[in-house]
Write a protein that holds these residues in place. Structure first.
Motif, PDB file in Angstrom:
ATOM      1  N   ILE A 191       6.657  -4.580  13.260  1.00 50.90           N
ATOM      2  CA  ILE A 191       6.215  -4.010  11.979  1.00 50.90           C
ATOM      3  C   ILE A 191       6.014  -2.504  12.112  1.00 50.90           C
ATOM      4  CG2 ILE A 191       4.300  -3.976  10.328  1.00 50.90           C
ATOM      5  CD1 ILE A 191       3.983  -6.974  10.813  1.00 50.90           C
ATOM      6  N   PHE A 192       5.412  -2.061  13.212  1.00 48.86           N
ATOM      7  CA  PHE A 192       5.193  -0.622  13.405  1.00 48.86           C
ATOM      8  C   PHE A 192       6.523   0.117  13.544  1.00 48.86           C
ATOM      9  CE2 PHE A 192       4.887   2.735  16.675  1.00 48.86           C
ATOM     10  CZ  PHE A 192       4.187   3.679  15.930  1.00 48.86           C
ATOM     11  N   SER A 193       7.404  -0.374  14.411  1.00 51.30           N
ATOM     12  CA  SER A 193       8.665   0.328  14.663  1.00 51.30           C
ATOM     13  C   SER A 193       9.546   0.350  13.417  1.00 51.30           C
ATOM     14  CB  SER A 193       9.411  -0.345  15.819  1.00 51.30           C
ATOM     15  OG  SER A 193       8.603  -0.400  16.970  1.00 51.30           O
ATOM     16  N   LEU A 204      -3.882   0.715   1.548  1.00 49.39           N
ATOM     17  CA  LEU A 204      -2.742   0.014   2.148  1.00 49.39           C
ATOM     18  C   LEU A 204      -2.822  -1.482   1.896  1.00 49.39           C
ATOM     19  CD1 LEU A 204      -0.215  -0.056   3.892  1.00 49.39           C
ATOM     20  CD2 LEU A 204      -1.687  -0.054   5.924  1.00 49.39           C
ATOM     21  N   VAL A 205      -4.043  -2.012   1.869  1.00 51.34           N
ATOM     22  CA  VAL A 205      -4.208  -3.452   1.634  1.00 51.34           C
ATOM     23  C   VAL A 205      -3.610  -3.845   0.281  1.00 51.34           C
ATOM     24  CG1 VAL A 205      -5.915  -5.256   1.289  1.00 51.34           C
ATOM     25  CG2 VAL A 205      -6.252  -3.581   3.093  1.00 51.34           C
ATOM     26  N   THR A 206      -3.803  -3.005  -0.725  1.00 45.99           N
ATOM     27  CA  THR A 206      -3.266  -3.304  -2.054  1.00 45.99           C
ATOM     28  C   THR A 206      -1.743  -3.313  -2.037  1.00 45.99           C
ATOM     29  OG1 THR A 206      -5.188  -2.189  -3.004  1.00 45.99           O
ATOM     30  CG2 THR A 206      -3.308  -2.567  -4.456  1.00 45.99           C
ATOM     31  N   ILE A 207      -1.156  -2.348  -1.344  1.00 43.97           N
ATOM     32  CA  ILE A 207       0.309  -2.286  -1.277  1.00 43.97           C
ATOM     33  C   ILE A 207       0.863  -3.505  -0.539  1.00 43.97           C
ATOM     34  CG2 ILE A 207       2.227  -0.944  -0.334  1.00 43.97           C
ATOM     35  CD1 ILE A 207       0.594   1.554  -0.852  1.00 43.97           C
ATOM     36  N   SER A 210      -2.767  -4.007  11.972  1.00 43.50           N
ATOM     37  CA  SER A 210      -3.679  -5.161  12.023  1.00 43.50           C
ATOM     38  C   SER A 210      -4.011  -5.669  10.619  1.00 43.50           C
ATOM     39  CB  SER A 210      -4.966  -4.793  12.765  1.00 43.50           C
ATOM     40  OG  SER A 210      -5.632  -3.731  12.108  1.00 43.50           O
ATOM     41  N   LEU A 211      -3.757  -4.858   9.574  1.00 44.26           N
ATOM     42  CA  LEU A 211      -4.089  -5.271   8.205  1.00 44.26           C
ATOM     43  C   LEU A 211      -3.149  -6.346   7.676  1.00 44.26           C
ATOM     44  CD1 LEU A 211      -4.936  -1.821   6.564  1.00 44.26           C
ATOM     45  CD2 LEU A 211      -6.516  -3.570   7.353  1.00 44.26           C
ATOM     46  N   VAL A 212      -1.995  -6.548   8.323  1.00 46.11           N
ATOM     47  CA  VAL A 212      -1.071  -7.564   7.811  1.00 46.11           C
ATOM     48  C   VAL A 212      -1.635  -8.966   7.955  1.00 46.11           C
ATOM     49  CG1 VAL A 212       0.955  -6.136   8.280  1.00 46.11           C
ATOM     50  CG2 VAL A 212       0.182  -7.779  10.000  1.00 46.11           C
ATOM     51  N   GLY A 258      -1.222 -13.123   5.726  1.00 48.06           N
ATOM     52  CA  GLY A 258      -0.825 -14.344   6.399  1.00 48.06           C
ATOM     53  C   GLY A 258       0.080 -14.213   7.598  1.00 48.06           C
ATOM     54  N   PHE A 259       0.192 -13.009   8.167  1.00 47.16           N
ATOM     55  CA  PHE A 259       1.031 -12.858   9.353  1.00 47.16           C
ATOM     56  C   PHE A 259       0.216 -13.083  10.620  1.00 47.16           C
ATOM     57  CE2 PHE A 259       3.711 -10.476   6.365  1.00 47.16           C
ATOM     58  CZ  PHE A 259       4.896 -11.145   6.579  1.00 47.16           C
TER      59      PHE A 259
END
Length: 363
Positions: free
Chosen positions: A163-165, A205-208, A302-304, A308-309
């Protein structure tokens, strides 16, 4: 240098060091008392941590959770028992080597990116595209005889790294486009892009992420929805691009306007001025905040967990949340914190290395 002069230098250095120590910590009786109290507190906390983390800790899972309950120190046995779950999540047990190899590929690509031979836009882009393609083939399978594994079973550290990369790889070109469009001489383009960037920056970011994972399937046609993982990565890239665009724009504004005027006088085209003059200097000027943005983006993966990830934080929660290891959550969080610290500290030190090499702020 003779031995006599070396001894003389040591003798002149010792009083200077002692003077600095005395002036800093023992300048007055109050300073001396506070320094001694602070030293005693640090030693006491350090000894307590050493006693808990090492001297009375349980490192092997051979004795099971009962051995940890009888000990007064840390229960590192849970890491020994559940490290596969933390690092690989729900990925099939017999295929963990593929997930580990995929992470090693990305780390190798990141290390190779530090070499000056790859510091060309085309080479760097080719290196990262090849690395991400290798990562995807290893994780997804279906080619070269590798058994297919759906994205729903990806998890742990490899999902965090992916996800980061992918977010940075998609977000960085997007940020350059955003920054150039915001500096456009056409008011419609500049104001529209300004509105888009400010709108994205004003949202958490959580909203997006929630919108990308849950809301978009209700408003997009089926053929455009794609997998939830890729929608979340696009949301991540959009958020990264909005902030990075402003960083790049600040770097461009730091360039003396005379350079662009001189390039125009020489007859250089817009793309030559942008690619050969503006962007290289903009990235150099904006290097410290760019590295900070990378570190922040890695930690925000970590917010993902809220959509549900099963990334490394969710895997850690599962490691102590089931079975008889519920009491050992502190050790799991310490282990996960060390993982995040390793990546974030490496990124920050690489940024410091780049600043020294490029002499940012020296000229």
């Amino acid at each position: 240098m003779t031995a006599t002069s070396h001894i003389d230098q040591q003798e002149t250095a010792r009083p200077a060091a002692w003077d600095w120590l005395r002036e800093t910590f023992f300048a007055s009786r109050l300073h001396a008392a506070m320094s001694l109290a602070g030293a005693i507190l640090i030693v006491a906390i350090g000894w307590h941590l050493l006693d808990w983390a090492v001297l009375n800790a349980v490192f092997s899972s051979a004795g099971g959770p009962e051995a940890c309950r009888e000990a007064s120190g840390a229960c590192w046995a849970i890491i020994d028992a559940r490290w596969r779950l933390i690092l690989f999540g729900l990925y099939p047990h017999e295929l963990h080597w593929r997930s580990a190899t995929a992470c090693i590929v990305i780390v190798a690509v990141a290390i190779a990116s530090c070499m000056p031979v790859f510091w060309r836009a085309a080479r760097l882009a080719t290196l990262w595209i090849a690395g991400m393609a290798s990562f995807y083939i290893l994780m997804r399978g279906g080619l070269f005889g590798l058994a297919p594994v759906s994205e729903a079973k990806w998890g742990g550290l490899s999902l965090t790294v992916f996800i980061f990369s992918a977010g940075v790889l998609v977000g960085m070109p997007l940020a350059i486009v955003f920054a150039l469009m915001r500096r456009s001489e056409l008011p419609v383009i500049a104001r529209t892009m300004s509105l888009v960037i400010d709108a994205v920056r004003s949202l958490p970011l959580v909203t997006i992420l929630f919108t990308a994972a849950v809301v978009l399937p209700f408003v997009l046609p089926g053929w455009l929805q794609g997998d939830k993982l890729y929608r979340v990565i696009f949301g991540f890239a959009l958020f990264f691009a909005a902030y990075q665009a402003e960083i790049i724009r600040g770097g461009i504004q730091a360039i003396p306007p005379g350079q662009d005027e001189a390039a125009k006088a020489l007859g250089l085209s817009y793309w030559h001025r942008v690619s050969r003059i503006m962007l290289p200097q903009a990235f150099r000027n904006a290097l410290p905040p760019t590295i900070s943005q990378f570190v922040i983006t890695f930690k925000e993966t970590s917010l993902v967990i809220i959509v549900g990830f099963f990334e490394v934080m969710a895997s850690g929660n599962a490691a102590y949340g089931t079975g008889d290891w519920r009491f050992a959550y502190i050790e799991v969080y310490v282990f996960i914190a060390l993982i995040y610290f390793t990546f974030a500290f490496s990124l920050s030190r690489y940024g410091a290395y780049l600043e020294r090499v490029m002499r940012v702020g020296k000229n």
